[in-house]
Design a protein around this motif. Structure first.
Motif, PDB file in Angstrom:
ATOM      1  N   ASN A  74      -1.177  29.776 -16.084  1.00 20.62           N
ATOM      2  CA  ASN A  74      -2.124  30.671 -15.407  1.00 20.62           C
ATOM      3  C   ASN A  74      -1.472  31.240 -14.143  1.00 20.62           C
ATOM      4  N   THR A  76      -2.410  30.855 -11.048  1.00 22.99           N
ATOM      5  CA  THR A  76      -2.356  29.899  -9.941  1.00 22.99           C
ATOM      6  C   THR A  76      -1.076  29.062 -10.044  1.00 22.99           C
ATOM      7  N   LEU A  79       1.793  31.067  -8.846  1.00 23.42           N
ATOM      8  CA  LEU A  79       1.863  31.100  -7.378  1.00 23.42           C
ATOM      9  C   LEU A  79       2.413  29.797  -6.811  1.00 23.42           C
ATOM     10  N   THR A 100      -9.507  37.623  -0.561  1.00 28.81           N
ATOM     11  CA  THR A 100      -8.856  37.394  -1.847  1.00 28.81           C
ATOM     12  C   THR A 100      -9.648  36.344  -2.614  1.00 28.81           C
ATOM     13  N   PRO A 104      -4.431  31.947  -4.272  1.00 23.95           N
ATOM     14  CA  PRO A 104      -3.175  31.871  -3.515  1.00 23.95           C
ATOM     15  C   PRO A 104      -3.258  30.901  -2.339  1.00 23.95           C
ATOM     16  N   GLY A 224      -3.678  32.589 -18.637  1.00 20.59           N
ATOM     17  CA  GLY A 224      -2.216  32.686 -18.674  1.00 20.59           C
ATOM     18  C   GLY A 224      -1.705  33.325 -17.413  1.00 20.59           C
TER      19      GLY A 224
HETATM   20  C1  LIG Z   1      -5.934  37.323  -6.339  1.00 20.27           C
HETATM   21  C2  LIG Z   1      -5.803  36.278  -7.384  1.00 20.27           C
HETATM   22  N1  LIG Z   1      -4.825  35.356  -7.257  1.00 20.27           N
HETATM   23  C3  LIG Z   1      -4.636  34.403  -8.183  1.00 20.27           C
HETATM   24  C4  LIG Z   1      -5.445  34.314  -9.291  1.00 20.27           C
HETATM   25  C5  LIG Z   1      -5.263  33.150 -10.195  1.00 20.27           C
HETATM   26  O1  LIG Z   1      -5.022  33.456 -11.506  1.00 20.27           O
HETATM   27  P1  LIG Z   1      -5.501  32.430 -12.644  1.00 20.27           P
HETATM   28  O2  LIG Z   1      -6.969  32.521 -12.748  1.00 20.27           O
HETATM   29  O3  LIG Z   1      -4.789  32.955 -13.851  1.00 20.27           O
HETATM   30  O4  LIG Z   1      -5.018  31.083 -12.253  1.00 20.27           O
HETATM   31  C6  LIG Z   1      -6.461  35.272  -9.486  1.00 20.27           C
HETATM   32  C7  LIG Z   1      -7.332  35.322 -10.656  1.00 20.27           C
HETATM   33  O5  LIG Z   1      -7.946  34.577 -11.202  1.00 20.27           O
HETATM   34  C8  LIG Z   1      -6.646  36.261  -8.502  1.00 20.27           C
HETATM   35  O6  LIG Z   1      -7.638  37.162  -8.617  1.00 20.27           O
END
Ligand SMILES: Cc1ncc(COP(=O)(O)O)c(C=O)c1O
Length: 412
Positions: A74, A76, A79, A100, A104, A224
């Motif tokens: 994913n 996250t 990051l 946000t 992050p 993902g």
């Molecule tokens: C700004 C931002 N950062 C990080 C993420 C994290 O992505 P994920 O949900 O795929 O872990 C998201 C979305 O969900 C997001 O909108």
């Protein structure tokens, strides 16, 4: 008017089961998804090894314009790994947009570092570069070959500009000061695949970038993510860290702590199919944005989303601002009224410097993000939204505006 920035009342979700329900943002599965996923099932390549993973990585790298891309479970996780690659250490500080989604900032804490929150800009709602420059020039000092926060004494090691809602951050001033103080720039491009900053794709401009393919993103794999970078050493290390840092292809030998963060072949197959449709999804989002801007034009108290002269937005999540004194009700009042008409909308995220999870007691007010939080409402904008559905959303907002201005809908 919302009297406080902490919204305590829990919202009641509406049921998507009614036939005239218009959701906020749902996937469009119209291409080769079934065929590619069937190919994985037919060949038994379902886990994190398989041809679609590499194909998806190569396709994203080509799309973004980086030399490498590494798929993750994913955004996250992407990051988290980006912060490790950037050399962010426990007790360091990392500058990050306060307006946000929380991911992050959580990732900064996963590596033991601390966020320094930067306000949004008034016009495009992105990380305000002058806030970054101001903090680094006035709030920090150079000591023992590194920049340190004057107040906390901590080393500052990276910046995460978050390209929110499909629109790029104004990156040049941020890159310039990052170079001056040897800080790494990690683009959080999770919401903005396809967007451009001064003719360059977001995700190819900083040192490394993260993308997300969760269910509401412009392309989705269900869940993902992806790291994109042109740094070969980092790309190699990203693969290593995301596969439990296994040192030998056969033997289970590990010289450092790794993570089980690889994307499966099944999901990468879906990603390949979705990426083939990115251009058409972007065109749909652009059409939706144009129609909202035209349809809501002239409504007192409503401001529609803007695109900076240096930006090409992908209009990922179409969002408007509601000034309650001119409109007659606030963003939450409008959300409730639309919900009662089976139209799903959502407020933006509580600015993270205010959230209980990351509240920063040293932080002065970040007024623009706080105001945007109170005023913003995201409208239905799935790539598959029909013209009739969008006309209904616009008409309902116009009807609500008429009753709100006559005082029929109470403000919070
Ligand atoms: C700004 C931002 N950062 C990080 C993420 C994290 O992505 P994920 O949900 O795929 O872990 C998201 C979305 O969900 C997001 O909108």
């Amino acid at each position: 008017m919302l009297s406080q920035l902490m919204i305590t009342e829990k919202s009641k979700p509406i049921s998507p089961s009614t036939p005239d329900f218009i959701p906020l943002a749902v996937p469009a599965i119209q291409g080769n998804e079934w065929r590619y996923i069937k190919e994985c099932l037919d060949t038994n390549w379902v886990s994190s090894v398989g041809p679609f993973v590499e194909r998806f990585e190569n396709a994203i790298a080509a799309q973004v314009g980086t030399r490498f891309a590494v798929a993750t479970v994913n955004g996250t996780a992407a990051l988290h790994v980006a912060l490790l690659l950037a050399g962010v250490k426990p007790a360091d500080e990392v500058l990050v947009s306060t307006l946000t989604f929380i991911a992050p900032v959580n990732a900064i804490r996963y590596v033991g570092a601390w966020p320094v929150f930067i306000d949004a800009d008034q016009d495009y709602w992105q990380m305000e570069p002058s806030g970054v420059v101001d903090f680094l020039e006035r709030g920090c000092h150079w000591q023992n070959g590194a920049l340190h926060n004057r107040l906390t004494g901590r080393r500052v090691s990276a910046i995460i500009p978050v390209h929110i809602l499909g629109h790029p951050v104004n990156l040049d001033p941020i890159l310039e000061i990052a170079r001056k103080y040897r800080l790494k720039v990690i683009e959080d491009a999770t919401e903005s695949l396809g967007a451009m900053y001064k003719g360059r794709r977001v995700g190819s401009i900083g040192d490394i970038a993260a993308f997300s393919f969760n269910g509401n993103k412009i392309i989705t794999t269900g869940g993902g993510g992806m790291l994109a970078t042109s740094n070969e050493e980092w790309a190699r290390k990203a693969k290593h860290l995301t596969t439990q840092a296994k040192d030998d292809p056969i033997e289970y030998i590990h010289s450092e702590i790794g993570y089980n963060y690889r994307l499966t072949n099944l999901l990468a197959a879906m990603g390949c199919a979705q990426l083939e449709q990115l251009e058409s999804f972007m065109a749909a989002k652009q059409r939706i944005a144009t129609r909202y801007a035209e349809g809501l034009q002239g409504l007192p108290g409503i401001s529609t989303m803007k695109e900076a002269p240096w930006a090409s937005s992908v209009w990922w999540l179409y969002t408007i601002l509601i000034d309650s004194s001119a409109f007659g009700t606030d963003s939450r009042g409008l959300m409730r009224s639309l919900s009662s008409r089976n139209i799903q909308t959502r407020p933006l995220w509580q600015p993270i410097h205010l959230s209980e999870a990351h509240k920063d007691r040293n932080q002065t007010k970040l007024p623009i993000a706080e105001k945007l939080y109170l005023q913003a409402l995201s409208l239905p904008c799935s790539a598959g939204l029909t013209e009739e559905e969008q006309s209904r959303v616009i008409e309902e907002i116009r009807t609500i505006a008429a009753s709100a201005s006559s005082g029929e809908i109470p403000c919070n």
